[in-house]
Design a protein around this motif. Structure first.
Motif, PDB file in Angstrom:
ATOM      1  N   UNK A  53      15.556  -2.572  17.209  1.00  0.00           N
ATOM      2  CA  UNK A  53      15.195  -3.064  15.869  1.00  0.00           C
ATOM      3  C   UNK A  53      15.158  -2.534  14.620  1.00  0.00           C
ATOM      4  N   UNK A  54      15.647  -2.939  13.382  1.00  0.00           N
ATOM      5  CA  UNK A  54      15.728  -2.216  12.154  1.00  0.00           C
ATOM      6  C   UNK A  54      14.668  -2.903  11.202  1.00  0.00           C
ATOM      7  N   UNK A  55      13.880  -2.095  10.499  1.00  0.00           N
ATOM      8  CA  UNK A  55      12.955  -2.914   9.374  1.00  0.00           C
ATOM      9  C   UNK A  55      13.417  -2.208   8.262  1.00  0.00           C
ATOM     10  N   UNK A  56      13.691  -3.369   7.145  1.00  0.00           N
ATOM     11  CA  UNK A  56      13.846  -2.895   5.814  1.00  0.00           C
ATOM     12  C   UNK A  56      12.763  -3.256   5.049  1.00  0.00           C
ATOM     13  N   UNK A  57      12.213  -2.087   4.480  1.00  0.00           N
ATOM     14  CA  UNK A  57      11.001  -2.273   3.572  1.00  0.00           C
ATOM     15  C   UNK A  57      11.372  -1.930   2.245  1.00  0.00           C
ATOM     16  N   UNK A  58      11.532  -3.225   1.421  1.00  0.00           N
ATOM     17  CA  UNK A  58      12.170  -2.829   0.090  1.00  0.00           C
ATOM     18  C   UNK A  58      11.089  -3.161  -1.215  1.00  0.00           C
ATOM     19  N   UNK A  59      10.733  -2.130  -1.787  1.00  0.00           N
ATOM     20  CA  UNK A  59       9.683  -2.388  -2.960  1.00  0.00           C
ATOM     21  C   UNK A  59      10.606  -2.470  -4.286  1.00  0.00           C
ATOM     22  N   UNK A 113      13.229   2.663   3.716  1.00  0.00           N
ATOM     23  CA  UNK A 113      12.424   2.168   2.737  1.00  0.00           C
ATOM     24  C   UNK A 113      13.189   2.420   1.355  1.00  0.00           C
ATOM     25  N   UNK A 114      13.075   1.525   0.463  1.00  0.00           N
ATOM     26  CA  UNK A 114      13.406   1.734  -0.845  1.00  0.00           C
ATOM     27  C   UNK A 114      11.963   1.432  -1.669  1.00  0.00           C
ATOM     28  N   UNK A 115      11.889   2.343  -2.677  1.00  0.00           N
ATOM     29  CA  UNK A 115      10.498   2.323  -3.509  1.00  0.00           C
ATOM     30  C   UNK A 115      10.903   2.806  -4.862  1.00  0.00           C
ATOM     31  N   UNK A 116      10.005   2.446  -5.924  1.00  0.00           N
ATOM     32  CA  UNK A 116      10.199   2.845  -7.398  1.00  0.00           C
ATOM     33  C   UNK A 116       9.938   4.061  -7.389  1.00  0.00           C
TER      34      UNK A 116
END
Lengths: 468, 468, 468
Positions: A53-59, A113-116
């Motif tokens: 399982x891959x999780x994408x956490x995009x902020x 993870x993508x984050x500002x």
């Protein structure tokens, strides 16, 4: 035996051998995908990641990065859970990234993870028991885009060595560019910097290329043989004249040399308050009519918002949709290597990190001593502050010029003073650090300047000598 | 033969036997997940739910609940469709939850609903042909969080019986707490209530513990042996002094007894207009230094926003990340039992609901008689009003003290008058209800008070006797 | 041999044979789904799409369309990547739909697009190497909803021929209605138009039914045998009096004929600035008490927001939840046919498009000549303008009355003048177009009116004759 988890927060977390290993793996995935299931076009998937399982956490918003990661996982038979929008996540309740990844690491085998904020991916990695991949963190880095870029260049050219790559646009705010220039320098390509006015490469990136990746800087040559201030040449491993990037650099290139690739990037308005100079460079047929571009690959990480003319789309030099097409096989390969799928050992033995991994780590409490001077660094995020400390690597690659590098956003502090918590002495002569024993190093505390040290009741003197 | 669908809107929809059965199943899933696929850590999935589809319909933001449900389904080989944000759903076009679940029940085999209104899950269940699981509805309940909490307590303690569980924070707005206290009471644990000022347990929850779950209430003992108003002891099945929760209860506990678990919860600002008292209790090392907490599990449903200090994360008593880690196997077990996967019969024979299932159901048209007095109840949602009626269960567990319980949000109405549509008589002496035949009960209509009944042309008298 | 990709931007992209072929396929999927896995209800999935990936790109909110497509793909063993909300996508960075689909076509085997602009699906198809399915584009069309509607009608009636279908509500803004009336006309059903005041069928849709689908228009008959202005009859292939839709048409129907289906649709407030007349028709028990509706199927694409009373839900004529239930098998069949799954050849040989496919295509630069007069057409979207040209089909189905039809939104321009770029002559007598050779047609440029032509230095005259 299960090895410690690898994280990819920076392109420098991968060795050159590993990167080329990922390319070999990506090519096999690409070949599979391009072997369609007849009679109609359905790409051929595999089951390498079956059950994972891959999780994408995009902020931050994303289409291509998130969807290409998800497609990559699904094409390998894996599964995906996705938080596409911080507005629909616990961030609305005020939860820290640190807590979020700790929890989500129970739900997934790998997290993107993508984050500002700059350095968010490294913070996430600190709190995550499964591999974290940086899907873009503020203006810091975007390593998987760089893997796609390099893979594209690699397929189009026999070698990175002495490849001339011109980079145009917002070199300051573009995380894509920062990962790219590190990688190009490490693989021995020449970089021609063509920044938009006021959007030059950050000085800490520039200096790192020069001091740690052995680049030589030289103004690009104009037609008449004189040095031009219009562009700057960054030559890896070449004995050229040392030069700093000039102030007020213009956007046109008048070099006579062959350019193998022109890499265009959009203005990162979300990182600059939205204002853009009307001198922002546009790459179009006229610009590319110069003979030196006659065989140049025209590249762009996309999305584009005007800086790369649509009329180029049918030009044989247009390479940007090819870059995008490699997004899936490259990310399949990276996930596969990180998870050790199909008994892949590519990322097993390497202990992570490029030069900084050997650097001394300095751990400063946030309420004392020096702090990262990048206002957008994750250490300044109020939600994350209970989970971060001011941590720096001490970089001494050039004698007499030690730097403190924030371990999160990798911005350098070049000017500081160093004190000793036992002797209560401080000095601006940071060269003395090199003379310190490892026990003494643990006693060091760093301050922004004399005033900050004096305010904490330190006195000027030799920190290593209690008597003086 | 296919049995009618079970729904989980409340923790009380599961019997104690079923809950422990779910724990046994969750343990087998946990063992499987923790048997990693070497050489790297990829949790081992199964294919119990192969071909089945879970839908998540979330009208409020969530990371952990939604992603853990989705991961649970995917780890069993199932598939997921997700509406993570009402802003991206038909709610923007003004569609009711009732219509939405009716439609989505054609797309999925089980639906998880989160909604800002109390009782929304029960409404959804009324209109859904596949099982509905409550993923949190307003301030009402969050039963699957409670399953994780109980499972954690169960692993750490030999028995729930006489376990001392202190609960700190916003006991009024936290749906997690409401499900938890019901379950703790039913399993015979002692509950120590430590509410933040003004955020005490709602009276209908408190009274239900007392009247229907046989709890005895006693002020917690202070050091000097006197009763303290600082905390309240709720003892299941113990013959203690009956006491109501005191007004102005303070947040500190000065009891001398051993505490087995401290359950901390955040201020539910989205349910309270956002204002928070600066006396909101913080659990940190100092608080936990009292000897009675020396072996207490420190629990939290997460996210936390300041009320549980990060310095506790490395304390051996910290249990909150363990709770979160059980989110996936617990939800795997619940889905598996609801869908009867792998020929599981756990939830087949039980006809649903705890005590209220045996209660008389009173169906009141919204435009007549009494209405639920909870302003956040789903019956007051204008979008849903065409789909709901004022429905109550008549609870008579304590003689002479009948209550009307809203079947959606389970808030009780303790004071009302009852009329008879045939005799047009009404009385405030609701004990007479018990004397009514079932035919007479169908003739009853309930009013808020005398005035409301008189306004509808009812006269005071014995509703069962037309003559008087 | 791999055939060129088929796209479904309009219901008219499918032939009648293909549509009935999709129904046959949908029925086999429906039978499979309704064969539950015992002991509990889990719909039976298949693995027809194993390994294939569907992408949903939704620039407008949706629950049922997106989730039913995703469920359809998952029920066939396929996988899904989803961008549910433009706010979480690259649109926030200002990326065009054209670039987005070009990129996403590398990630998926088929793409469903929903977009607020009319004609967006056709634009997406122009730039997409994999099949694009229109999930609703502005007020233009919603072909997969129509497939569900037709499938429902088909199951309930022996034939479409002479079926009387009344359509009530917002016929102007509802894309669902536009696809539906084309399909009903092509299959020979009679259409009774009952628009809300001011929300009549757009004239270009009306005229197309009349001119290209051989419909005859007649006012519905009132009880006394006189023509009524209350509703309009659209009779396919029947030799009735030709009539235009009357101004100020009212909402009640007083026809004496049998009505087989009443199709109700909500006010499309997002397409009309949100204002609604209080005369918007409501379909309820009273309305349907007329004898002519005694066996009518009551249909609605959902969501409903008041125009269809909830009290109808238990009426045996209520068909709307049945429509919704067919969403999954219909979309399974469409995806299966588009991808040629299981060696399905249904959509292989047809070259796409209904009559317009044989029409002459006129390609006008946006900066010259005539432009689409539909303000909501995708050609007027500033983000897309670099990717579109003013393209029209020249429709000459009725002699002497040529029309220009925007290839994106299919809105017609009935009045224009035609010039010749070589002779610099223009005329309003567009019948002369029919006399032109194909070489001359390429020289034609179209203008809005005389003024526009004169402003571009064209002179009045015979465009085909340089001398005059």
């Amino acid at each position: 035996m299960v090895k410690p988890t690898r994280h990819i927060a920076s392109i420098n977390d991968l060795s050159k051998t590993e990167i080329t290993g990922i390319f070999d793996l990506a090519q096999t995935y690409l070949d599979t995908l391009h072997d369609p299931i007849l009679p109609y076009r359905v790409a051929r998937s595999c089951d390498a990641a079956s059950g994972a399982v891959l999780a994408t956490l995009f902020y931050e918003p994303s289409t291509r990065t998130r969807l290409s990661f998800e497609s990559a996982m699904l094409r390998m038979g894996g599964r995906v859970i996705s938080s596409a929008d911080s507005g629909a996540s616990s961030a609305a309740k005020g939860e820290s990234l640190a807590d979020t990844v700790r929890v989500v690491s129970n739900y997934a085998d790998v997290i993107v993870v993508r984050h500002p904020r700059d350095g968010a991916a490294r913070l996430a990695a600190d709190y995550c028991s499964v591999p974290v991949i940086n899907g873009g963190d503020g203006s810091h880095e975007h390593p998987t885009q760089t893997l796609c870029d390099l893979f594209t260049l690699n397929k189009r050219n026999s070698s990175f060595k002495n490849l001339n790559v011109a980079i145009s646009g917002d070199l300051r705010g573009s995380r894509t560019i920062h990962s790219l220039v590190y990688a190009l320098a490490r693989f021995g390509a020449n970089i021609i910097l063509m920044p938009a006015k006021g959007l030059e490469l950050p000085s800490h990136v520039f200096n790192r290329l020069r001091d740690e990746m052995h680049c030589r800087m030289t103004p690009a040559q104009s037609e008449n043989g004189h040095a031009s201030i219009d562009a700057l040449y960054v030559t890896a491993n070449a004995p050229h004249q040392l030069s700093l990037i000039p102030e007020g650099v213009d956007i046109h290139v008048r070099m006579t040399s062959r350019v193998d690739a022109v890499y265009v990037t959009r203005f990162q308005k979300e990182r600059s308050g939205g204002k853009i100079e009307n001198t922002y460079p546009t790459v179009n047929a006229e610009f590319l009519s110069d003979a030196k571009y006659s065989n140049a690959s025209v590249m762009h990480p996309l999305p584009r918002v005007g800086e790369l003319d649509q009329s180029m789309d049918t030009d044989k030099r247009a390479t940007y949709f090819e870059q995008a097409a490699y997004g899936v096989p490259i990310r399949m390969a990276l996930i596969s290597a990180l998870l050790g799928l199909q008994n892949n050992h590519l990322l097993k033995s390497y202990d992570g990190g490029f030069p900084s991994s050997k650097a001394l780590s300095i751990d400063q409490h946030l309420d004392a001593g020096i702090q990262c001077q990048n206002a957008n660094c994750i250490v300044h995020d109020t939600l994350e502050q209970p989970y971060v400390r001011s941590k720096f690597s001490l970089i001494s690659s050039v004698p007499e010029r030690s730097k403190l590098r924030c371990v999160y956003c990798e911005t350098d502090i070049e000017h500081f003073v160093v004190g000793n918590v036992e002797t209560r002495k401080f000095t601006a002569n940071v060269a003395q650090i090199n003379a310190a024993t490892s026990r003494q190093l643990k006693q060091f505390v760093f301050f922004k300047d004399d005033q900050a040290a004096l305010a904490r009741d330190y006195r000027s003197g030799d920190p290593l000598n209690a008597g003086r």
